[in-house]
Design a protein around this motif. Sequence first.
Motif, mmCIF file in Angstrom:
data_model
loop_
_atom_site.group_PDB
_atom_site.id
_atom_site.type_symbol
_atom_site.label_atom_id
_atom_site.label_comp_id
_atom_site.label_asym_id
_atom_site.label_seq_id
_atom_site.Cartn_x
_atom_site.Cartn_y
_atom_site.Cartn_z
ATOM 1 N N VAL A 190 7.609 9.276 -8.431
ATOM 2 C CA VAL A 190 8.902 8.292 -8.722
ATOM 3 C C VAL A 190 8.889 7.611 -9.789
ATOM 4 C CG1 VAL A 190 9.848 6.399 -8.167
ATOM 5 C CG2 VAL A 190 9.837 8.431 -5.995
ATOM 6 N N LEU A 191 7.907 7.123 -10.793
ATOM 7 C CA LEU A 191 7.784 5.941 -10.920
ATOM 8 C C LEU A 191 7.964 7.276 -12.824
ATOM 9 C CD1 LEU A 191 5.082 4.313 -10.352
ATOM 10 C CD2 LEU A 191 7.450 3.449 -10.764
ATOM 11 N N SER A 192 7.753 7.920 -12.830
ATOM 12 C CA SER A 192 7.664 9.592 -14.224
ATOM 13 C C SER A 192 8.805 9.572 -13.515
ATOM 14 C CB SER A 192 7.181 10.358 -13.979
ATOM 15 O OG SER A 192 7.719 11.404 -13.112
ATOM 16 N N ILE A 193 9.635 9.504 -12.649
ATOM 17 C CA ILE A 193 11.317 9.691 -12.667
ATOM 18 C C ILE A 193 12.179 8.597 -13.238
ATOM 19 C CG2 ILE A 193 13.357 10.630 -11.511
ATOM 20 C CD1 ILE A 193 11.716 12.175 -9.786
ATOM 21 N N THR A 194 11.945 7.578 -12.629
ATOM 22 C CA THR A 194 12.943 6.369 -12.776
ATOM 23 C C THR A 194 11.689 5.212 -12.817
ATOM 24 O OG1 THR A 194 13.942 6.873 -11.230
ATOM 25 C CG2 THR A 194 14.347 5.053 -11.244
ATOM 26 N N PRO A 195 11.252 5.037 -13.886
ATOM 27 C CA PRO A 195 10.282 3.988 -14.253
ATOM 28 C C PRO A 195 10.917 2.130 -13.982
ATOM 29 C CG PRO A 195 10.870 5.122 -16.567
ATOM 30 C CD PRO A 195 11.698 5.697 -15.455
ATOM 31 N N ASP A 196 9.874 1.844 -12.924
ATOM 32 C CA ASP A 196 9.787 0.390 -12.131
ATOM 33 C C ASP A 196 11.165 0.957 -11.049
ATOM 34 O OD1 ASP A 196 8.195 -0.751 -14.189
ATOM 35 O OD2 ASP A 196 9.823 -0.834 -14.944
ATOM 36 N N GLN A 197 10.980 1.574 -10.368
ATOM 37 C CA GLN A 197 11.275 1.872 -8.884
ATOM 38 C C GLN A 197 10.712 1.475 -8.684
ATOM 39 O OE1 GLN A 197 11.476 2.605 -5.831
ATOM 40 N NE2 GLN A 197 13.745 3.982 -5.910
ATOM 41 N N VAL A 198 11.667 0.430 -7.717
ATOM 42 C CA VAL A 198 11.221 -1.015 -6.671
ATOM 43 C C VAL A 198 10.675 -0.616 -5.569
ATOM 44 C CG1 VAL A 198 12.298 -3.263 -5.655
ATOM 45 C CG2 VAL A 198 12.680 -2.941 -7.474
ATOM 46 N N GLU A 199 11.047 0.408 -4.480
ATOM 47 C CA GLU A 199 10.426 0.630 -3.620
ATOM 48 C C GLU A 199 8.808 1.904 -3.807
ATOM 49 O OE1 GLU A 199 12.773 3.208 -0.935
ATOM 50 O OE2 GLU A 199 14.649 2.223 -1.969
ATOM 51 N N ALA A 200 8.769 2.299 -4.877
ATOM 52 C CA ALA A 200 7.588 2.866 -5.726
ATOM 53 C C ALA A 200 6.386 2.331 -6.215
ATOM 54 C CB ALA A 200 8.069 4.667 -6.233
ATOM 55 N N LEU A 201 7.187 0.462 -6.803
ATOM 56 C CA LEU A 201 6.368 0.150 -7.419
ATOM 57 C C LEU A 201 5.618 -1.008 -5.668
ATOM 58 C CD1 LEU A 201 8.068 -1.681 -10.159
ATOM 59 C CD2 LEU A 201 5.771 -0.042 -10.538
ATOM 60 N N ARG A 202 6.334 -1.131 -4.816
ATOM 61 C CA ARG A 202 6.292 -1.539 -3.972
ATOM 62 C C ARG A 202 5.284 -0.679 -3.096
ATOM 63 N NH1 ARG A 202 10.841 -2.288 -1.807
ATOM 64 N NH2 ARG A 202 10.880 -4.645 -2.554
ATOM 65 N N GLY A 203 5.541 0.374 -2.871
ATOM 66 C CA GLY A 203 4.601 1.562 -2.187
ATOM 67 C C GLY A 203 2.467 1.315 -2.292
ATOM 68 N N LEU A 204 3.474 1.779 -3.805
ATOM 69 C CA LEU A 204 1.234 1.802 -4.076
ATOM 70 C C LEU A 204 0.612 0.551 -4.039
ATOM 71 C CD1 LEU A 204 2.752 3.761 -7.742
ATOM 72 C CD2 LEU A 204 0.842 4.047 -6.650
ATOM 73 N N GLY A 205 1.555 -0.939 -4.101
ATOM 74 C CA GLY A 205 1.041 -1.903 -3.972
ATOM 75 C C GLY A 205 0.524 -2.176 -2.578
ATOM 76 N N ASP A 206 1.421 -1.324 -1.822
ATOM 77 C CA ASP A 206 0.775 -1.623 -0.704
ATOM 78 C C ASP A 206 -0.791 -0.407 -0.529
ATOM 79 O OD1 ASP A 206 2.997 -3.092 0.079
ATOM 80 O OD2 ASP A 206 3.972 -1.972 1.256
ATOM 81 N N LEU A 207 -0.108 0.897 -0.792
ATOM 82 C CA LEU A 207 -1.515 1.434 -0.879
ATOM 83 C C LEU A 207 -2.751 1.033 -0.582
ATOM 84 C CD1 LEU A 207 0.183 4.968 -1.398
ATOM 85 C CD2 LEU A 207 -0.433 4.095 1.145
ATOM 86 N N ALA A 208 -2.446 0.312 -2.776
ATOM 87 C CA ALA A 208 -4.190 -0.135 -2.976
ATOM 88 C C ALA A 208 -4.251 -1.334 -2.787
ATOM 89 C CB ALA A 208 -3.592 -0.826 -4.303
ATOM 90 N N LEU A 209 -3.335 -2.714 -1.397
ATOM 91 C CA LEU A 209 -3.911 -3.391 -0.603
ATOM 92 C C LEU A 209 -4.373 -2.996 0.854
ATOM 93 C CD1 LEU A 209 -3.497 -6.000 0.067
ATOM 94 C CD2 LEU A 209 -1.358 -6.458 1.279
ATOM 95 N N LEU A 210 -4.352 -2.028 1.290
ATOM 96 C CA LEU A 210 -3.984 -1.108 2.588
ATOM 97 C C LEU A 210 -5.696 -0.853 1.906
ATOM 98 C CD1 LEU A 210 -1.991 1.054 4.049
ATOM 99 C CD2 LEU A 210 -3.361 -1.135 5.264
ATOM 100 N N GLN A 211 -6.129 0.022 0.944
ATOM 101 C CA GLN A 211 -7.468 0.601 0.347
ATOM 102 C C GLN A 211 -8.316 -0.544 -0.126
ATOM 103 O OE1 GLN A 211 -5.486 3.251 -2.281
ATOM 104 N NE2 GLN A 211 -6.275 5.312 -0.787
ATOM 105 N N GLN A 212 -7.705 -2.102 -0.013
ATOM 106 C CA GLN A 212 -9.088 -3.357 -0.027
ATOM 107 C C GLN A 212 -8.930 -2.941 -2.134
ATOM 108 O OE1 GLN A 212 -9.475 -6.320 0.979
ATOM 109 N NE2 GLN A 212 -8.383 -4.838 2.427
ATOM 110 N N LYS A 213 -7.594 -2.059 -2.662
ATOM 111 C CA LYS A 213 -8.529 -2.940 -4.280
ATOM 112 C C LYS A 213 -6.811 -3.484 -4.637
ATOM 113 C CE LYS A 213 -8.618 2.482 -4.294
ATOM 114 N NZ LYS A 213 -7.718 3.745 -4.843
ATOM 115 N N LEU A 214 -7.101 -5.319 -4.477
ATOM 116 C CA LEU A 214 -6.205 -5.734 -4.561
ATOM 117 C C LEU A 214 -6.392 -5.891 -6.426
ATOM 118 C CD1 LEU A 214 -9.007 -8.200 -2.448
ATOM 119 C CD2 LEU A 214 -6.587 -7.067 -1.727
ATOM 120 N N ASP A 215 -6.735 -5.776 -7.253
ATOM 121 C CA ASP A 215 -6.354 -5.670 -8.948
ATOM 122 C C ASP A 215 -5.351 -5.068 -8.821
ATOM 123 O OD1 ASP A 215 -8.451 -7.869 -9.138
ATOM 124 O OD2 ASP A 215 -9.821 -6.751 -10.322
ATOM 125 N N ALA A 216 -5.943 -3.843 -8.172
ATOM 126 C CA ALA A 216 -4.553 -2.703 -8.523
ATOM 127 C C ALA A 216 -3.360 -2.967 -7.627
ATOM 128 C CB ALA A 216 -4.743 -1.606 -7.786
#
Length: 171
Positions: free
Chosen positions: A114-140
Amino acid sequence: DPATAIRELTSVLAEDPGLLMARRSLAVAYTAARQHARAIAELRRVEKEAGLSAEDAIVLGDNLRFAGRLDESMAVLEKAAKENPRFAQPWLSIAEVQVKKGRLAEAAAAYEHVLSITPDQVEALRGLGDLALLQQKLDAAGARYARLLEVAPADAGGLSKLGVVRMRTGR
């Protein structure tokens, strides 16, 4: 008011069952009312009569996901993505199906697409943040939420989750 929309659109379709726009709108109203089986039935009828637009396919795919029919959902959404390669929305829905299937790496790849199609797409940024949070990748996670807030400063979910990340990292 989904109930009123359903009642009115059903009345319109009783008079003229061939109005595809009314049928599409009825499917959206059923979705809002969480009547996913009925939304699916309406969109399958549209598909049979005229084919699905990209937007119809996304609504159908999302309703299939909500109904727990994940493989069917994925097939519909992948077809929509293939037929509309510059349209980000099918990929957002694909990511949600992957999350529901527990395939977090595949979900992340869909959000990255999604970000390759639409850079800074809010839902994609949120989704990636949520996935990183779930995996305890806190910096990401923190980096994704920070970027989300640069793009959408008033995003309450992003603010809250960035706060969670900072709390967990002692900042």
